[in-house]
Design an enzyme around this catalytic site. Structure first.
Site, PDB file in Angstrom:
ATOM      1  N   ASP A 181     126.394 125.107  86.686  1.00 58.31           N
ATOM      2  CA  ASP A 181     125.334 125.468  85.743  1.00 58.31           C
ATOM      3  C   ASP A 181     124.353 124.295  85.643  1.00 58.31           C
ATOM      4  OD1 ASP A 181     126.713 123.577  84.342  1.00 58.31           O
ATOM      5  OD2 ASP A 181     127.001 124.784  82.532  1.00 58.31           O
TER       6      ASP A 181
ATOM      7  N   TYR B  99     127.947 131.610  88.492  1.00 56.79           N
ATOM      8  CA  TYR B  99     128.503 130.578  87.602  1.00 56.79           C
ATOM      9  C   TYR B  99     129.693 131.132  86.804  1.00 56.79           C
ATOM     10  CZ  TYR B  99     129.465 127.803  83.592  1.00 56.79           C
ATOM     11  OH  TYR B  99     130.159 127.102  82.647  1.00 56.79           O
TER      12      TYR B  99
ATOM     13  N   GLU C  51     132.289 132.008  78.124  1.00 52.65           N
ATOM     14  CA  GLU C  51     131.246 131.658  79.102  1.00 52.65           C
ATOM     15  C   GLU C  51     129.992 132.512  78.900  1.00 52.65           C
ATOM     16  OE1 GLU C  51     131.015 129.139  80.889  1.00 52.65           O
ATOM     17  OE2 GLU C  51     133.056 128.378  80.860  1.00 52.65           O
TER      18      GLU C  51
END
Ligand code: SF4
Length: 360
Positions: free
Chosen positions: A130, A112, A29
């Protein structure tokens, strides 16, 4: 539910999807922020191969971590990741926390990323919103809120959380992201192949291409720089003089050609100004350069808010006049090149130079 069925059938086989290891999900991520999936895959594989566990990443020298990040850009991501991983090792017994408060307190972990780790690794019903997800939600619900505003993100997080089916957080969040990446794409959504097309309000109203609404970000500011390509002589023949950037700030601790900034594009056209300023700045560091007005390269480096335009002038420095602080300057040849960490722009300039020099 159509979206989940579609995801189970169509999802891409990505290396970080092969396990639910929170560390792997975390690394992926962070790498995926501002970066395309195709670019991230080889970096991710090399990174987890070299640092297979939180402990190994925590114990690694920062230089080595940056070396494995070299070329991905936004290097503070790598530094923050290592700082946060060290905290996890020391404070949480090497277990990525599964509590929202704890995980959100880690350096570089925003809402996020926290939501992505908690939902994908721990299947907790936390939203992971996102740009992709905001686009899908804006279109699906035909929302006209400006997605550049923080308040829109917050309201979309509330909405996304309500949509998570019981026990399906991991797949549902990934399905939304995948839909945004593969079908509900920014410019040309393929609504005819979309699993939720029948229920999509944006599509029904023919507004899928005009949504989401987003105010334009400020344009990146151009700056103009001269760099010196200092060729060594004598014992340093075949090498180039490079310097290390300061410990903090943009591209911290990375290596580069010595360079200076001039006032504007007009000044950038005057080579004698570049020559004089480069010599003066180097002298302040204890390095006596002889810079010429011969342009040997040009390059551009684009940051989020800044564009560096760099013009490279040929220069020399003899061994005797080189009295620099040896920790921040170094002579580097093709053999030492890979032991240093370079921003892309200087990696490219120096690689071109060495290839050219070898072929001559
Ligand atoms: S129908 Fe079109 S606009 Fe609506 S979610 Fe699907 S791809 Fe996006």
């Amino acid at each position: 539910m159509e979206l989940l069925k579609w995801y189970q059938k169509e999802q891409r086989d990505l290396p970080w999807r092969r396990s639910r290891d929170p560390y792997h999900i975390w690394v992926s991520e962070i790498m995926l922020q501002q970066t395309r999936v195709d670019t991230v895959i080889p970096y991710f594989n090399r990174f987890v191969d070299r640092f297979p566990s939180l402990q190994e990443l925590a114990a690694a020298p920062e230089d080595e971590v940056l070396k494995h990040w070299e070329g991905l850009g936004y290097y503070s991501r790598a530094r923050n990741l290592q700082t946060a991983v060290r905290e996890v090792v020391e404070k949480y017994g090497s277990q990525v926390p599964s509590g929202k408060k704890e995980i959100s307190g880690l350096k570089g972990v925003g809402p996020y990323t926290a939501g992505a780790i908690l939902s994908i690794a721990y299947n907790q019903p936390e939203p992971a919103v996102d740009g992709n997800v905001m686009r899908v939600l804006s279109r699906y619900f035909c929302l006209e809120d400006d997605i550049a505003r923080p308040s829109t993100r917050i309201s979309m997080e509330g909405l996304a959380q309500e949509l998570i089916p019981a026990g399906e957080a991991a797949d549902f969040n990934q399905a939304l992201m995948e839909l945004g990446a593969m079908v509900c794409t920014p410019k040309s959504p393929t609504c005819s192949e979309c699993p939720v097309t029948a229920m999509c309000l944006g599509r029904q109203q023919g507004r899928e291409k005009e949504l989401p609404l987003k105010t334009k970000a400020k344009k990146a500011r151009p700056v103009f720089r001269f760099a010196a390509l200092v060729e060594g002589t004598g014992a340093n023949a075949g090498k180039v003089l490079v310097r290390q950037r300061p410990d903090t700030g943009l591209l911290a601790k990375m290596w580069e050609l010595p360079h200076i900034e001039v006032a504007d594009a007009d000044e950038w056209e005057i080579m004698s100004t570049g020559k004089a300023k480069l010599e003066e700045a180097a002298l302040e560091d204890g390095v006596r350069l002889r810079v010429t007005e011969q342009v040997v390269g040009e390059a551009q480096h684009i940051f989020t808010h800044l564009v560096w335009n760099i013009r490279v002038l040929a220069a020399t420095a003899t061994e005797e006049t080189y009295v620099a602080d040896r920790t921040s300057y170094a002579w580097v040849g093709p053999e030492q090149f890979e032991s240093y960490v370079w921003p892309n722009v200087f990696r490219k300039l120096l690689t071109e130079y060495f290839i050219h020099a070898i072929n001559e």
